[in-house]
Design a protein around this motif. Structure first.
Motif, mmCIF file in Angstrom:
data_model
loop_
_atom_site.group_PDB
_atom_site.id
_atom_site.type_symbol
_atom_site.label_atom_id
_atom_site.label_comp_id
_atom_site.label_asym_id
_atom_site.label_seq_id
_atom_site.Cartn_x
_atom_site.Cartn_y
_atom_site.Cartn_z
ATOM 1 N N LEU A 83 0.661 -1.222 0.050
ATOM 2 C CA LEU A 83 -0.070 -0.110 -0.051
ATOM 3 C C LEU A 83 0.890 1.209 -0.054
ATOM 4 N N ALA A 84 1.904 1.186 0.897
ATOM 5 C CA ALA A 84 2.666 2.289 0.678
ATOM 6 C C ALA A 84 3.444 2.827 -0.562
ATOM 7 N N ILE A 85 3.840 1.656 -1.246
ATOM 8 C CA ILE A 85 4.538 1.655 -2.551
ATOM 9 C C ILE A 85 3.560 2.289 -3.391
ATOM 10 N N GLU A 86 2.308 1.699 -3.453
ATOM 11 C CA GLU A 86 1.260 1.999 -4.558
ATOM 12 C C GLU A 86 0.961 3.556 -4.107
ATOM 13 N N ALA A 87 0.810 3.824 -3.100
ATOM 14 C CA ALA A 87 0.197 5.435 -2.489
ATOM 15 C C ALA A 87 1.411 6.390 -3.138
ATOM 16 N N LEU A 88 2.712 5.939 -2.968
ATOM 17 C CA LEU A 88 3.704 6.909 -3.561
ATOM 18 C C LEU A 88 3.834 6.955 -5.050
ATOM 19 N N LYS A 89 3.466 5.858 -5.342
ATOM 20 C CA LYS A 89 3.338 5.842 -7.090
ATOM 21 C C LYS A 89 2.266 6.484 -7.703
ATOM 22 N N GLN A 90 1.293 6.679 -6.764
ATOM 23 C CA GLN A 90 0.154 7.638 -7.151
ATOM 24 C C GLN A 90 0.120 8.965 -6.525
ATOM 25 N N GLY A 91 1.518 9.383 -6.303
ATOM 26 C CA GLY A 91 1.692 10.811 -5.886
ATOM 27 C C GLY A 91 1.116 11.500 -4.495
#
Length: 355
Positions: A83-91
């Motif tokens: 979730l953290a990685i995806e959140a960062l990828k989504q800005g």
């Protein structure tokens, strides 16, 4: 682009997520606008309780919502990294509950994505923000303690295994027992107060004497008697640092620990003096020509620890500065935790390579 008022979403509507919702509503310049949970009725309940405008059907839906600037991730440990990685990828900026991940390889991936994204990744370690912790840090930074060469920290719960059989007690979902649950708080605070020395070796042991027998169960969490218990209920470790200092760490969910308080403790021993926290009490001690002088440490004034932590997160977003509990601090904690578990498994000292 971050909005003038930071729009925040909360992933996880359980006890920890609810605390974050309550806290951020007391912080100026940030609005809790969305919530989601694997159990949507709970997310809907929180939205109604706190006047939150949106309930997303899934974490992915929230992360794809361009109207949201930042998220709090307060879900079981095994979901932190993805979730953290995806959140960062989504800005999105991220406030991530401890531990960073269930192992250091996943934690490293979060650090790398945070660096690529340029977004804020802050760990949620509220114990750094208590008035007492801040007062001790001030004494250390003022030179009252000198070089801290030895420290002892821990949190001994005598009968407090949480949610037996749930994700709390399943290693593949939690990463471990009290060491990664409450021990990470004491480890993080110790490193911070010691000035963040670099850990170079670890020797540790873990034990499971109560949980497998369904003994030592506390009141936190919801048991799942169809589940299982494959984590430790006590851990003990010695950590050595590149500046010669050592830290001994002891934590438990369940233990026959006579004369030991169940409150968290830290003792920092330095060349000029020593400081300690036991529960809500703080002490400073130093040698004098006539003996030993002890004095109470008064907590610094200020708002409640979680409010200060949440405000710091908002400030880091606005000002683009690295948080006190940075992504690197979360990774360092995970490296040490992994080393303790490995040392217990092998019976050997584990040396940490930082190249």
């Amino acid at each position: 682009m971050t909005h003038a008022t930071i729009r925040l979403g909360v992933i996880g509507a359980g006890a920890i997520g609810n605390i974050h919702m309550q806290t951020f509503q007391k912080v100026d310049g940030i609005d809790v606008v969305a919530v989601t949970d694997a159990y949507l009725p709970l997310a809907e309940q929180r939205a109604a309780e706190h006047g939150i405008e949106m309930v997303h059907a899934s974490p992915q839906a929230m992360l794809e919502d361009s109207s949201i600037d930042a998220v709090v991730i307060g879900v079981p440990n095994s979901f932190h990294a993805a979730l953290a990685i995806e959140a960062l990828k989504q800005g999105k900026h991220v406030l991530l509950e401890k531990p960073m991940a269930i192992h250091s390889e996943a934690a490293r991936e979060i650090v790398e994505e945070a660096e690529r994204s340029g977004k804020i990744l802050m760990m949620s370690h509220q114990m750094r923000w208590t008035g007492l912790s801040r007062a001790l840090k001030q004494r250390v930074d003022n030179g009252d303690v000198g070089h801290i060469y030895n420290a002892k920290a821990g949190w001994i719960r005598k009968k407090g295994i949480p949610g037996w059989g749930s994700w709390f007690t399943r290693k593949d979902q939690s990463g471990g027992g009290p060491l990664i649950d409450i021990g990470v708080h004491m480890l993080d605070l110790s490193l911070y107060l010691m000035g963040n020395p670099k850990p170079i070796s670890v020797y540790g042991s873990t034990y499971a004497e109560f949980g497998p027998k369904r003994e030592g169960i506390g009141s936190w969490g919801t048991p799942n008697w169809d589940g299982y218990y494959d984590v430790e209920d006590l851990a003990s470790a010695l950590i050595k640092f590149d500046n010669g200092a050592t830290l001994s760490l002891e934590v438990s969910w369940a233990a026959h620990a006579a004369f030991m308080s169940e409150e968290p403790f830290i003792h920092l021993m330095g060349t000029q003096g020593g400081v300690a926290i036991v529960g809500n009490d703080g002490k400073y001690v130093t040698h004098t020509e006539t003996g030993i002088a002890e004095s109470d440490i008064t907590p610094l004034d200020g708002e409640e620890d979680r409010i200060l932590m949440s405000r710091h997160f908002a400030e880091c977003i606005r000002e683009g500065k690295q948080p006190i509990t940075s992504a690197l601090s979360g990774y360092t904690n995970n490296r040490i935790l992994d080393a303790i578990y490995e040392s217990s498994r092998t019976g050997n000292e584990v040396k940490l390579n930082w190249n």
